[in-house]
Write an enzyme that holds these catalytic residues in place. Sequence first.
Site, PDB file in Angstrom:
ATOM      1  CE  LYS A 172      -4.404  -2.237   0.084  1.00 49.02           C
ATOM      2  NZ  LYS A 172      -3.563  -3.253   0.285  1.00 49.02           N
TER       3      LYS A 172
HETATM    4  C1  LIG Z   1     -10.169  -2.476  -1.293  1.00 49.59           C
HETATM    5  C2  LIG Z   1      -8.530  -3.014  -0.178  1.00 49.59           C
HETATM    6  N1  LIG Z   1      -9.943  -3.443   1.285  1.00 49.59           N
HETATM    7  C3  LIG Z   1      -9.153  -3.847   2.555  1.00 49.59           C
HETATM    8  C4  LIG Z   1      -8.474  -4.197   2.277  1.00 49.59           C
HETATM    9  C5  LIG Z   1      -7.705  -4.920   3.604  1.00 49.59           C
HETATM   10  O1  LIG Z   1      -6.621  -4.190   4.150  1.00 49.59           O
HETATM   11  P1  LIG Z   1      -4.984  -5.265   5.152  1.00 49.59           P
HETATM   12  O2  LIG Z   1      -4.313  -6.616   3.948  1.00 49.59           O
HETATM   13  O3  LIG Z   1      -4.491  -4.503   5.794  1.00 49.59           O
HETATM   14  O4  LIG Z   1      -5.898  -6.552   6.141  1.00 49.59           O
HETATM   15  C6  LIG Z   1      -7.500  -4.502   0.802  1.00 49.59           C
HETATM   16  C7  LIG Z   1      -5.900  -5.263   1.018  1.00 49.59           C
HETATM   17  O5  LIG Z   1      -5.813  -5.285   0.053  1.00 49.59           O
HETATM   18  C8  LIG Z   1      -7.914  -3.549   0.024  1.00 49.59           C
HETATM   19  O6  LIG Z   1      -7.783  -3.351  -1.216  1.00 49.59           O
END
Ligand SMILES: Cc1ncc(COP(=O)(O)O)c(C=O)c1O
Length: 381
Positions: A181
Amino acid sequence: MIPVFKPHMNKKKILPELEKILDSGWIGLGPKTKEFEDKFAAYLKAPHAVAVNSCTSALHLAVLAAGLKEGDEVLVPTMTFVSTALVLLYEKIIPVFVDSDPKTLCMDPEDARRKLTPKTRAMIPVHFGGHAADLTSLQALAREHQLILIEDCAHATGGTYHGQKLGTFGDFSCFSFHAVKNLPTADGGMVLAKTAKADAQLRKLRWLGIDKDTWARNDNKYAWRYSIEELGYKYHMNDITAVIGLAQLETLDEDNQRRAKLAARYQRELTGLSSIECPVEIPPAVSAWHNYVIKVENETQRNDLGSYLGNEGISTGVHYEPIHRHKVFQGRARMENLPVAEHQWTRLLTLPLFPTLSDQEHDQVISGIKTFLRKTTTLAV
Ligand SMILES: Cc1ncc(COP(=O)(O)O)c(C=O)c1O
């Protein structure tokens, strides 16, 4: 191989801070986590921020703090990563999948409106690729129908809408610090709330429901005493992640500027090539450019281009196969009428985009695409 994503780690700042925290004797949830929360909130100009171990945890806690319950319906885009909707299933809440705006690939507010029922309680728009969803229309819809607005800002750290940082529009908002990210810490997340009451509840829920976290208890005469009145989770951030987050926050804007520069160069080089549609940036949105997703002619061309670039040492991806297609949602979600997402995803290809992508590597990707088109189409270039 040129990867699709690669984290840029501010090692110069991270390593000495890590050394200090490792020597400090306090590596769990503590003062550095608090400092990261405060600085992140200040960066966004948001009133409250609670640090957790992922955006998935942030979304789950936002759903709980919003008071959503079994049988409620929540509008979610199908063009997203599964976490956006999966957290609803944890609570037996019904995800109602909403179709995509064909240009931005964000949730289509008109389709959201069509899918409202008396059971709809909330919506979780995703700022796809770092580009704001149509917040003007979605906020109006939320106001009109008393819906809770939870922004999924996993892609959007640093992006803005009308000059205001994404994550400051909803009742709650959720950020990801996952490895690829815009602000990577390996794993981590942040959940933002608008009120002090919700902030306090989120703090409790991220720490097993305990009314005082270990850091607060450390300061207390009766450090051993605490109570648990509701079910919570072990979702908190720790101070090792927080020092990485603090260092990464310092280079976030610079990193996002590099992303924007690379995106603009892709735009210049690829616009006009037959069958390629570049991602858009529509004012008043300023994208955080988490990813660069092009649309090509059709599924065959998408797969062929992906394979060709792979053979040339260039990785690509697909973001996303619409998530309603995953078996886990069958019988647990509403998923009717999603023609745009069903069609568009077959054309999507994610190109390499990350702050440390060199100009030379970028040229390699661009010329790889041009060569592929020259070889496979008569109209191109
Ligand atoms: C749109 C979206 N929401 C939520 C998440 C979840 O993030 P995390 O990996 O920090 O739990 C991601 C992860 O790729 C995502 O792309």
